[in-house]
Design an enzyme around this catalytic site. Structure first.
Site, PDB file in Angstrom:
ATOM      1  N   CYS A 123      56.651  18.027  22.984  1.00 37.24           N
ATOM      2  CA  CYS A 123      56.142  18.008  24.361  1.00 37.24           C
ATOM      3  C   CYS A 123      56.773  19.088  25.230  1.00 37.24           C
ATOM      4  O   CYS A 123      56.075  19.843  25.915  1.00 37.24           O
ATOM      5  CB  CYS A 123      56.326  16.624  24.982  1.00 37.24           C
ATOM      6  SG  CYS A 123      58.048  16.130  25.273  1.00 37.24           S
ATOM      7  N   HIS A 135      59.344  12.323  28.277  1.00 34.85           N
ATOM      8  CA  HIS A 135      58.116  12.984  27.822  1.00 34.85           C
ATOM      9  C   HIS A 135      57.519  13.760  28.983  1.00 34.85           C
ATOM     10  O   HIS A 135      57.592  13.331  30.140  1.00 34.85           O
ATOM     11  CB  HIS A 135      57.106  11.951  27.306  1.00 34.85           C
ATOM     12  CG  HIS A 135      55.899  12.569  26.667  1.00 34.85           C
ATOM     13  ND1 HIS A 135      55.939  13.198  25.444  1.00 34.85           N
ATOM     14  CD2 HIS A 135      54.609  12.660  27.090  1.00 34.85           C
ATOM     15  CE1 HIS A 135      54.730  13.640  25.130  1.00 34.85           C
ATOM     16  NE2 HIS A 135      53.906  13.335  26.118  1.00 34.85           N
ATOM     17  N   HIS A 154      49.132  17.571  26.611  1.00 32.97           N
ATOM     18  CA  HIS A 154      50.499  17.407  26.097  1.00 32.97           C
ATOM     19  C   HIS A 154      50.502  17.405  24.577  1.00 32.97           C
ATOM     20  O   HIS A 154      49.458  17.342  23.929  1.00 32.97           O
ATOM     21  CB  HIS A 154      51.121  16.110  26.622  1.00 32.97           C
ATOM     22  CG  HIS A 154      50.470  14.857  26.076  1.00 32.97           C
ATOM     23  ND1 HIS A 154      51.192  13.722  25.772  1.00 32.97           N
ATOM     24  CD2 HIS A 154      49.169  14.556  25.785  1.00 32.97           C
ATOM     25  CE1 HIS A 154      50.369  12.779  25.312  1.00 32.97           C
ATOM     26  NE2 HIS A 154      49.152  13.256  25.326  1.00 32.97           N
TER      27      HIS A 154
END
Length: 217
Positions: free
Chosen positions: A112, A164, A176
């Site tokens: 990510c 994240h 993402h």
């Protein structure tokens, strides 16, 4: 005794035939090598990472309507003017690239923060920290109702805040690199999983002076 005319003609014909045969062999060899070169180029094209990434994305979106949401929208980003919108466009050009923990280039795959870091450097000229938690201290904090395309959105997916990160696209969608076994894709922040884990957003600024990114708390 000098050779007869018949003998001379016979020798000339034999030499001419030999030369013709040699030229034929040379032509066959050149054609064969050209064919090998073409095959090698075809094999190289089939193994090209961009070709593979495209095939993976197309096969993935056949059963993923959400991932196909902006399939027709990504456009090559321009380096000027540099805005956070170009950050989102740069990330959209990575759709379909496989997730890889620690990955930070299209060739290796992305996690990510690797995706965000790569897109920020390519589109805004920013060298961001490598972890999502550190990225959450960059730029300035943005309220949910003020979100704009290119803002960084953060989530708690590992039991701690800002574990994240993705890039906001508008219409409550973000791009993402989600997890192992998946690819870079688009999802909705309205899905219960993401809505429950949302931690906030940050807005970056383009690096127009080659200085480090200013931090605002």
């Amino acid at each position: 005794m000098p050779p007869s005319l018949t003998s001379l003609l016979s020798t000339f014909n034999s030499t001419e035939n030999l030369w013709r045969g040699a030229k034929c062999c040379l032509l066959v060899t050149v054609v064969s090598l050209a064919g090998c070169a073409t095959n090698a180029q075809n094999q190289q094209a089939l193994s090209d990472p961009a070709h593979t990434a495209r095939d993976n994305y197309l096969s993935y979106t056949q059963s993923d309507p959400l991932g196909a949401y902006l399939a027709g929208k990504p456009q090559p980003y321009r380096s000027s003017p540099k805005t956070t919108k170009t950050l989102a466009t740069a990330a959209l050009n990575m759709l379909g690239i496989k997730y890889r923990f620690g990955g930070e280039t299209p060739n290796t795959g992305f996690d990510c923060s690797g995706l965000v870091s790569y897109a920020a450097e390519k589109s805004l000229g920013l060298k961001l920290p490598r972890s999502s938690a550190e990225m959450a201290r960059e730029g300035k904090s943005i309220k949910t109702n003020e979100l704009k395309k290119g803002d960084l959105v953060f989530f708690n997916t590992r039991g701690h805040r800002y574990s994240h990160v993705g890039i906001y696209l508008g219409d409550k969608k973000f791009v993402h690199a989600p997890r192992s076994g998946a690819v870079v894709r688009i999802e909705s922040m309205d899905i219960a999983y993401w809505k429950k884990r949302y931690n906030g957003a940050r807005r970056l600024a383009a690096n127009t002076t080659s200085s480090s990114l200013a931090t605002a708390n």
